[in-house]
Design a protein around this motif. Structure first.
Motif, PDB file in Angstrom:
ATOM      1  N   ALA A   6       0.833  -1.207   0.000  1.00 50.63           N
ATOM      2  CA  ALA A   6       0.000   0.000   0.000  1.00 50.63           C
ATOM      3  C   ALA A   6       0.863   1.250   0.000  1.00 50.63           C
ATOM      4  CB  ALA A   6      -0.925   0.010   1.215  1.00 50.63           C
ATOM      5  N   ILE A   7       0.510   2.184  -0.877  1.00 50.38           N
ATOM      6  CA  ILE A   7       1.086   3.532  -0.863  1.00 50.38           C
ATOM      7  C   ILE A   7       0.183   4.394   0.008  1.00 50.38           C
ATOM      8  CG2 ILE A   7       1.493   5.594  -2.248  1.00 50.38           C
ATOM      9  CD1 ILE A   7       3.545   3.742  -3.005  1.00 50.38           C
ATOM     10  N   LEU A   8       0.738   5.083   1.008  1.00 53.14           N
ATOM     11  CA  LEU A   8      -0.041   5.978   1.868  1.00 53.14           C
ATOM     12  C   LEU A   8       0.350   7.422   1.582  1.00 53.14           C
ATOM     13  CD1 LEU A   8      -0.726   3.308   3.244  1.00 53.14           C
ATOM     14  CD2 LEU A   8      -0.456   4.441   5.464  1.00 53.14           C
ATOM     15  N   VAL A   9      -0.654   8.272   1.324  1.00 51.33           N
ATOM     16  CA  VAL A   9      -0.407   9.667   0.941  1.00 51.33           C
ATOM     17  C   VAL A   9      -1.222  10.601   1.838  1.00 51.33           C
ATOM     18  CG1 VAL A   9      -0.331  11.313  -0.964  1.00 51.33           C
ATOM     19  CG2 VAL A   9      -0.189   8.860  -1.453  1.00 51.33           C
ATOM     20  N   PRO A  10      -0.599  11.192   2.870  1.00 52.60           N
ATOM     21  CA  PRO A  10      -1.320  12.132   3.727  1.00 52.60           C
ATOM     22  C   PRO A  10      -1.295  13.544   3.163  1.00 52.60           C
ATOM     23  CG  PRO A  10       0.890  11.888   4.546  1.00 52.60           C
ATOM     24  CD  PRO A  10       0.786  10.979   3.327  1.00 52.60           C
ATOM     25  N   TYR A  11      -2.247  14.371   3.594  1.00 51.92           N
ATOM     26  CA  TYR A  11      -2.129  15.807   3.332  1.00 51.92           C
ATOM     27  C   TYR A  11      -0.984  16.317   4.212  1.00 51.92           C
ATOM     28  CZ  TYR A  11      -3.395  20.710   2.678  1.00 51.92           C
ATOM     29  OH  TYR A  11      -3.368  22.044   2.356  1.00 51.92           O
ATOM     30  N   PRO A  12      -0.132  17.231   3.692  1.00 48.29           N
ATOM     31  CA  PRO A  12       1.080  17.617   4.429  1.00 48.29           C
ATOM     32  C   PRO A  12       0.830  18.609   5.562  1.00 48.29           C
ATOM     33  CG  PRO A  12       1.003  18.772   2.341  1.00 48.29           C
ATOM     34  CD  PRO A  12      -0.151  17.809   2.337  1.00 48.29           C
ATOM     35  N   ALA A  13       0.104  18.180   6.574  1.00 48.02           N
ATOM     36  CA  ALA A  13      -0.105  18.962   7.784  1.00 48.02           C
ATOM     37  C   ALA A  13      -0.046  18.002   8.963  1.00 48.02           C
ATOM     38  CB  ALA A  13      -1.450  19.687   7.744  1.00 48.02           C
ATOM     39  N   GLU A  91       1.826  13.861 -10.961  1.00 48.57           N
ATOM     40  CA  GLU A  91       2.841  13.304 -11.859  1.00 48.57           C
ATOM     41  C   GLU A  91       3.971  12.649 -11.068  1.00 48.57           C
ATOM     42  OE1 GLU A  91       6.041  14.805 -15.278  1.00 48.57           O
ATOM     43  OE2 GLU A  91       4.498  16.184 -14.524  1.00 48.57           O
ATOM     44  N   LYS A  92       4.368  13.289  -9.959  1.00 44.54           N
ATOM     45  CA  LYS A  92       5.465  12.745  -9.152  1.00 44.54           C
ATOM     46  C   LYS A  92       5.072  11.427  -8.485  1.00 44.54           C
ATOM     47  CE  LYS A  92       8.277  16.090 -10.101  1.00 44.54           C
ATOM     48  NZ  LYS A  92       9.456  15.839 -10.966  1.00 44.54           N
ATOM     49  N   LEU A  93       3.824  11.321  -8.038  1.00 45.32           N
ATOM     50  CA  LEU A  93       3.374  10.071  -7.429  1.00 45.32           C
ATOM     51  C   LEU A  93       3.352   8.945  -8.461  1.00 45.32           C
ATOM     52  CD1 LEU A  93       2.283   8.578  -4.932  1.00 45.32           C
ATOM     53  CD2 LEU A  93      -0.023   9.197  -5.695  1.00 45.32           C
ATOM     54  N   GLU A  94       2.880   9.265  -9.651  1.00 46.54           N
ATOM     55  CA  GLU A  94       2.847   8.258 -10.720  1.00 46.54           C
ATOM     56  C   GLU A  94       4.260   7.766 -11.035  1.00 46.54           C
ATOM     57  OE1 GLU A  94       1.120   7.781 -15.290  1.00 46.54           O
ATOM     58  OE2 GLU A  94       0.586   9.534 -14.083  1.00 46.54           O
ATOM     59  N   GLU A  95       5.213   8.693 -11.093  1.00 43.03           N
ATOM     60  CA  GLU A  95       6.598   8.313 -11.351  1.00 43.03           C
ATOM     61  C   GLU A  95       7.146   7.418 -10.236  1.00 43.03           C
ATOM     62  OE1 GLU A  95       8.690  11.962 -11.771  1.00 43.03           O
ATOM     63  OE2 GLU A  95       7.848  12.438 -13.748  1.00 43.03           O
ATOM     64  N   LEU A  96       6.789   7.728  -8.992  1.00 44.37           N
ATOM     65  CA  LEU A  96       7.253   6.932  -7.860  1.00 44.37           C
ATOM     66  C   LEU A  96       6.708   5.507  -7.935  1.00 44.37           C
ATOM     67  CD1 LEU A  96       8.584   6.596  -5.044  1.00 44.37           C
ATOM     68  CD2 LEU A  96       6.433   7.431  -4.055  1.00 44.37           C
ATOM     69  N   ILE A  97       5.424   5.377  -8.254  1.00 45.22           N
ATOM     70  CA  ILE A  97       4.813   4.047  -8.336  1.00 45.22           C
ATOM     71  C   ILE A  97       5.453   3.236  -9.464  1.00 45.22           C
ATOM     72  CG2 ILE A  97       2.677   2.802  -8.840  1.00 45.22           C
ATOM     73  CD1 ILE A  97       1.185   5.119  -7.462  1.00 45.22           C
ATOM     74  N   GLU A  98       5.710   3.887 -10.586  1.00 44.03           N
ATOM     75  CA  GLU A  98       6.367   3.190 -11.696  1.00 44.03           C
ATOM     76  C   GLU A  98       7.762   2.720 -11.289  1.00 44.03           C
ATOM     77  OE1 GLU A  98       6.193   6.091 -14.771  1.00 44.03           O
ATOM     78  OE2 GLU A  98       4.218   5.444 -15.509  1.00 44.03           O
ATOM     79  N   LYS A 109       4.876  -5.344  -6.155  1.00 45.09           N
ATOM     80  CA  LYS A 109       4.255  -4.229  -6.871  1.00 45.09           C
ATOM     81  C   LYS A 109       3.194  -3.569  -5.999  1.00 45.09           C
ATOM     82  CE  LYS A 109       4.979  -6.118 -11.509  1.00 45.09           C
ATOM     83  NZ  LYS A 109       6.015  -5.141 -11.846  1.00 45.09           N
ATOM     84  N   VAL A 110       2.965  -2.302  -6.253  1.00 43.10           N
ATOM     85  CA  VAL A 110       1.957  -1.544  -5.508  1.00 43.10           C
ATOM     86  C   VAL A 110       0.572  -2.092  -5.847  1.00 43.10           C
ATOM     87  CG1 VAL A 110       0.892   0.722  -5.182  1.00 43.10           C
ATOM     88  CG2 VAL A 110       3.385   0.530  -5.445  1.00 43.10           C
ATOM     89  N   THR A 111      -0.183  -2.453  -4.809  1.00 45.35           N
ATOM     90  CA  THR A 111      -1.516  -3.018  -5.026  1.00 45.35           C
ATOM     91  C   THR A 111      -2.638  -2.084  -4.593  1.00 45.35           C
ATOM     92  OG1 THR A 111      -1.424  -4.111  -2.854  1.00 45.35           O
ATOM     93  CG2 THR A 111      -0.692  -5.386  -4.769  1.00 45.35           C
ATOM     94  N   CYS A 112      -2.296  -1.027  -3.864  1.00 38.87           N
ATOM     95  CA  CYS A 112      -3.350  -0.172  -3.315  1.00 38.87           C
ATOM     96  C   CYS A 112      -2.786   1.203  -2.980  1.00 38.87           C
ATOM     97  CB  CYS A 112      -3.925  -0.831  -2.055  1.00 38.87           C
ATOM     98  SG  CYS A 112      -5.195   0.111  -1.214  1.00 38.87           S
ATOM     99  N   ILE A 113      -3.562   2.246  -3.220  1.00 43.76           N
ATOM    100  CA  ILE A 113      -3.226   3.599  -2.767  1.00 43.76           C
ATOM    101  C   ILE A 113      -4.229   4.007  -1.701  1.00 43.76           C
ATOM    102  CG2 ILE A 113      -3.068   6.037  -3.391  1.00 43.76           C
ATOM    103  CD1 ILE A 113      -2.207   5.229  -6.173  1.00 43.76           C
TER     104      ILE A 113
END
Length: 456
Positions: A6-13, A91-98, A109-113
């Motif tokens: 899993a990729i975890l993406v918080p809001y930056p606060a 775009e940066k997140l997509e590049e990271l997952i690739e 491989k990444v299975t979930c965001i």
């Protein structure tokens, strides 16, 4: 089969990163590989604040991507920050997952965001890359419900299409939910009009992106907000995450914790200490800061006060440190969960950020509410009017909470045992939610089962 990743993406606060970190710790405990994606700016804050003892599980890794702002830009300008994020980070997140997917057999491989609802653009990336996605709301269910209801609020004339307040009155999002003031809608108490409209636009986009997510989870409990989760059954509460995660140390703070306050608390009488903390955003001018300082002094009670270096403007000390040195302690940042669970602490003077509310509730403490902005105004309604475990300070005609008001309200709260009784009862309710067979426990177990499914 490899582990789910899993990729975890918080809001930056701060108030968004901490609960996402709590979620990360729960996921890795269940064998899920996690890549936690902060912005470069918050990544440095988080890693700098980690102590030598803060070791991550082998399944967890912290990485970062740019937020679109320059190094010297003010990240407290939330409208500007949110606009930059939307422009650069997808775009940066997509590049990271690739990149992660291209590492071969050594890395699943990444299975979930799993993304904060305020980072809803990530669900568009998930759809594009054919990855399943989860929307995570780190705050209260009632606030999320108010955001989901924006089209209805526009239709009923409470706000216009830009989010501007058209009429101030009490609003019930459903017949069974508590009434909230239309002036307390989250975006209306943040910054100037331009910032408010920018954040309202972000919320509108997030609402649309949220429809792409396969799952919508919330860091609250059915037992704490029963009417909300009954009225909005697609929001699945899995919290309080902190109450279900006591074995692991909380990480994700932006400042180093000063643990010397725990030794100081050991020297105080049971239930005697006033704990004062206002989170990561609250700022006082010098007059309000002085009123609070003197008001605490006037109580003649021991207190522990968290004062960030950026919290006040031109503070006038006037010998305050010397006067309170025998019964007061000031720290820059505290290990809050440990403090709130310390037997010496008797009440919590709080800005009512949702993380602090859940931490106070899970510790069985009564509150003195001093909301600053955003969701804190609605959270105060639950603390004071629904759960009845706290009181609110009142401002004078010039908008100041005076030293007399501070002294009198604290005395009123601490002299009435009913607030403490109800707070302890609510602590048990929160514990049941995350205990085996509780609503949150069942929802989280189903969530884990879904994440572990490999076929999409």
């Amino acid at each position: 089969m490899g582990k789910p990743h899993a990729i975890l993406v918080p809001y930056p606060a701060q108030g968004h990163v901490i609960p996402m970190m709590e979620l990360m710790q729960r996921l890795v405990k269940h064998g899920v590989k996690v890549t936690f994606v902060n912005t470069h700016f918050t990544h440095k804050l988080v890693t700098d604040a980690l102590s030598e003892d803060d070791k991550l599980n082998d399944l967890a890794s912290l990485v970062s991507i740019p937020d679109g702002l320059e190094a010297g830009d003010d990240r407290f300008e939330l409208g500007k920050l949110s606009d930059a994020i939307f422009r650069v980070m997808p775009e940066k997140l997509e590049e990271l997952i690739e990149e992660l997917n291209g590492k071969g057999d050594d890395c699943e491989k990444v299975t979930c965001i799993v993304a904060d609802t305020c980072m809803g653009w990530a669900f568009g990336i998930a759809q594009k890359m054919k990855i399943r996605s989860v929307a995570f709301w780190p705050a209260s269910g009632v606030v999320l419900a108010s955001l989901i209801c924006i089209p209805k609020l526009i239709e009923d004339g409470y706000i216009d299409e830009k989010g501007t307040l058209m009429k101030k009155q009490m609003v019930q999002l459903s017949p069974t939910m508590p009434a909230i003031s239309s002036s307390d809608f989250t975006w209306l108490s943040i910054g100037d009009l331009k910032t408010q409209q920018s954040l309202f636009d972000l919320i509108q986009k997030a609402n649309e992106f949220m429809k792409l997510a396969d799952y919508l989870i919330c860091n609250s409990a059915y037992e704490l907000e029963t009417s909300t989760f009954t009225s909005f059954p697609h929001i699945l509460p899995i919290g309080p995450l902190l109450a279900s995660n006591r074995v692991a140390k909380q990480i994700g703070h932006f400042w180093k914790e000063d643990s010397t306050c725990l030794t100081w608390l050991d020297q105080q009488s049971i239930g005697s200490v006033i704990y004062v903390a206002f989170g990561s955003f609250t700022v006082f001018d010098s007059r309000q800061f002085d009123e609070l300082a003197v008001g605490l002094e006037m109580t003649n009670m021991p207190f522990l006060w968290v004062v960030r270096p950026d919290m006040f403007e031109d503070m006038k000390n006037d010998g305050f440190d010397d006067r309170i040195s025998k019964r007061g302690k000031i720290v820059g940042w505290a290990p809050q969960q440990k403090v709130l669970n310390h037997p010496s602490v008797g009440c919590f003077v709080s800005h009512c950020g949702w993380n602090s509310v859940l931490e106070g509730v899970s510790s069985g403490l009564p509150f003195m509410c001093w909301p600053y902005f955003a969701d804190q105004l609605i959270n105060r309604v639950y603390v004071c009017d629904v759960w009845k475990i706290g009181l609110e300070f009142d401002k004078d005609e010039s908008g100041i909470i005076t030293r007399e008001e501070i002294k009198n309200k604290l005395e009123k709260l601490l002299e009435d045992d009913e607030y403490k009784v109800r707070a302890v009862d609510l602590k048990e309710i929160a514990a049941v939610a995350v205990g085996r067979g509780g609503h949150s426990d069942k929802n989280f177990s189903s969530f884990i089962d879904w994440i572990e499914e490999r076929d999409t």
